[in-house]
Scaffold this active site. Sequence first.
Site, PDB file in Angstrom:
ATOM      1  CD  GLU A 160      -2.227   2.174  -3.390  1.00 29.25           C
ATOM      2  OE1 GLU A 160      -3.397   2.496  -3.652  1.00 29.25           O
ATOM      3  OE2 GLU A 160      -1.778   2.138  -2.219  1.00 29.25           O
ATOM      4  CG  ASP A 166      -1.751   1.214   1.384  1.00 27.45           C
ATOM      5  OD1 ASP A 166      -2.638   1.407   0.544  1.00 27.45           O
ATOM      6  OD2 ASP A 166      -1.521   1.985   2.344  1.00 27.45           O
TER       7      ASP A 166
END
Length: 704
Positions: A379, A343
Site C-alpha cells: 500500500e 499496510d
Amino acid sequence: MKIWPGNPYPLGATYDGGGTNFAVFSEVAERVELCLFDDEGRESRVDLPEREALVWHGYLPRIVPGQRYGFRVHGPYDPARGLRCNPSKLLLDPYAKAIDGDYRWDQALFAYDFGDPESCNDLDSAPFSPRSVVINPFFDWGNDRPLKVPMWQTVIYEAHVKGMTIAHPKIPDDVRGTYSGLAHPEMIRYFQGLGVTAVELMPVHQFVHDSGLVERGLTNYWGYNTIGFFAPHGGYASFSGHGGQVQEFKSMVKALHQAGIEVILDVVYNHTAEGNHLGPTLSFRGVDNPAYYRLVDQDKRYYYDTTGTGNSLNVRHHESLRLIMDSLRYWVTEMHVDGFRFDLAASLAREFHEVDRLAAFFDLVNQDPVVSQVKLIAEPWDVGDGGYQVGGFPPNWTEWNGKYRDSVRDFWRGEPSSLGEFASRFTGSSDLYQDDGRRPIASINFVTAHDGFTLHDLVSYNEKRNEANGEHNRDGESHNRSWNCGVEGPTEDAEIIVLRERQKRNFLATLLLSQGVPMILHGDELGRTQSGNNNVYCQDNELSWVDWHNAREEDVLTHFVRMLTKLRADHPIFRRRRFFTGAYSDENKLPDIAWLRRDGAVMTEADWNTRLGMTMTVFLNGHGIPERDTLGEEIVDDSFLLLFNPLDEDVTFTLPAREYGRTWEIVAHTADPLLARRRKTARASSRVDVVRHALVVLRCRTAR
C-alpha cells in the site's frame, strides 16, 4: 521450578518435545521474569537466567503446548529518555505464536496514573491482560507446496475472515466467521466458481480492540491494530484456548491450496496497538521502548508517527527489522502463506524523514531467500509528508494502484479530460512502472477496497454516511469520486436501478479486462452495501458483513463476474506480461494496440481532449503479444475491440475497417449482461449502438 540456561535463538517460546525454550530481546532490561499461568489463572514467576547478545533466555523442562505465559521486565522507567520498563505490567511475548484472551480495559494496563502522564503506577495488569501461549509446532501438511501462481495469472479477492462467512446460511453455525468457515467446501466452491486465484485476508495477526471503541460499544473490526506479529487472531478461531487457532489457520491454508487458491495476508508492520505516549503498556513498550518504536529526537517521551495511530515501528533499529523479517519468514515457512500486502508500506521506508526506496527494510526483503520469493504488495502511502509513493517501490514489489482507482472512477462518472489518464491506467500504468524495469503486473488494479465505498454504494451515494461510527461523520474519505446516478441512496426508480447495475458492470468489466492484476472487494459481485458508510472499521455487524441471504437477487452480477474472469483466464491479451509499445505485427501489419474514434478512425491528439473523445474504441491485437509460452512457442490470441461510452447519451460506433478483422462477435455487454437481447455478431465497418454508460466487448477469432 528449576530453569536451565537454554538458548538465545530462536526468540519466543519454542517447544522441542521435552520442554520449552524462552528467549526475549531487551537491551534496556536489568532483569526479566518469565510468568507462567495455570488453568485457574494462578501465576508463578522465574527469572530468565542468561543474557547473551541482548537476549534474555532460559529453558524449562516439561513445559508443553498450551502453557500460558508472559514477561515482566525490570529496568529504568524514565519517559524523558524513552525508557518505559515497569515490572508491574504483564507483557505479551513479542514473538508469541498464539495469544489467549482479550484485554479488559483498566487503569492497570497503563504505566502512569490517568491525568498525570509523568507519574508511574505499580498496579498489576495481569488480571486484565491476555496471555502468550506455547504452541505445538507440529502439523501434518501432507504434500502441501507453494502454488506459485504467476502474478500475471492472478485474480485477487480481498476478504474479511469473519465478515465473509458469519451470515452464510450454508456454513455450520459453529464455524461461521472463522478460519474453518472460510475453508468450508461451500466457500471453496464459491471462490473457484468466481474465478479468483488468491484470497487477500484483512489483518489476521492478533489485534486489540481500542479502548475508545469499546467504550462506545464498538470494536476494531478491520484489525489494523496489531499486538502479535506471529499469532493468528484468536477471535477468528472456532477453538483457541490452547493455541488451537494456529492449527485451524494451517488447516484453512491447506484446504485453500488444495483448491488451487493462494492466501495473501494484509500485514501491519508500521505500528502496534500500544498507541502514543498516553497508550497502554502491553508488550513492546515495556520490553524495549526505544528499540521497537521510533521516538521524537528532540523529546523521547513522544512517538514519531507517520501512521495516524500514535506510533511507528522503529525500522532504523536492527531489532525491529529482525522482528519484521522473522515474522514474514514464519508466516511463509510455518504457516505456508503465499504473499503479503503491506499496510502503509511507505512508513517502512522512512529510515530518516523521507521515504527511501533504498531503505534497509527493502534491502533485507530483496536478499532474503524466503520472503523475496512470495508475492509482495505495497500500500504505497502513509500519512506523513511525501508519503504518497505510487510507482516508487523497488522492482520486485507490486503496488495497490490508487491512481487506477481514481482514474476509472472519474472516467465512468463522466469527468472531462480524464481519457488520457484512463488509457494509461487501463493499459497497465507504464508511466508509473516501466522506467525501473517493472511490468504491468506491478499494478494491483482496484476500483473498491475495504477502505471506502463498496461497489454498490459507489454508484448509489455522493456523500458518505458514517454517523454510526460515532465520530459525527468526520471520519472516512470525503472525496470519493462517486456518482449516485441521480438519487442519493436507496430508490425505487426503475430507470436509476438499471443504470446503477450497469455502472457496477462497467467498473467490473474495466477492472477485469485491464492490464495488471485485478483485485475484487468481497461482496461486490453480490451487490453488497454498507448503506453509504465508507469507513466500517468499527462495525462488526450486518452493516459490514456479506449479506448472503439476499445474494440470490444479484445472480446476474455474479454471473457477469464469472464470465469476465473466465474471459480473462482464456485470453492472454488481457494479462500481457509486457507493456504495449505500439509496435506493428508482422502477421497482420497492425499495432499491438490502437485507439480509435467512434467512427472507426484512429484518434488524433486533438481527439483526446474533446468531449467526443470520452467515447472510444480500443483495439487489442491478438498477433501483437511479444511473449512465448512454456514450450517456447509464440503466443497468439484472438483480437478484441472494446467500445467505451461513459456519456449520458446513446452513441453509435462504427467498427474499424476489415484489416482489423472481418467478423466480430459480441462477448460482453454491460447493458445486456446475459447477451439475451442484442445481436451477437457484427461485420467490419458496420455500426453498433451503445447505450449511455455502457461498454461492449467484441472478439475476432484468430487462426492459430
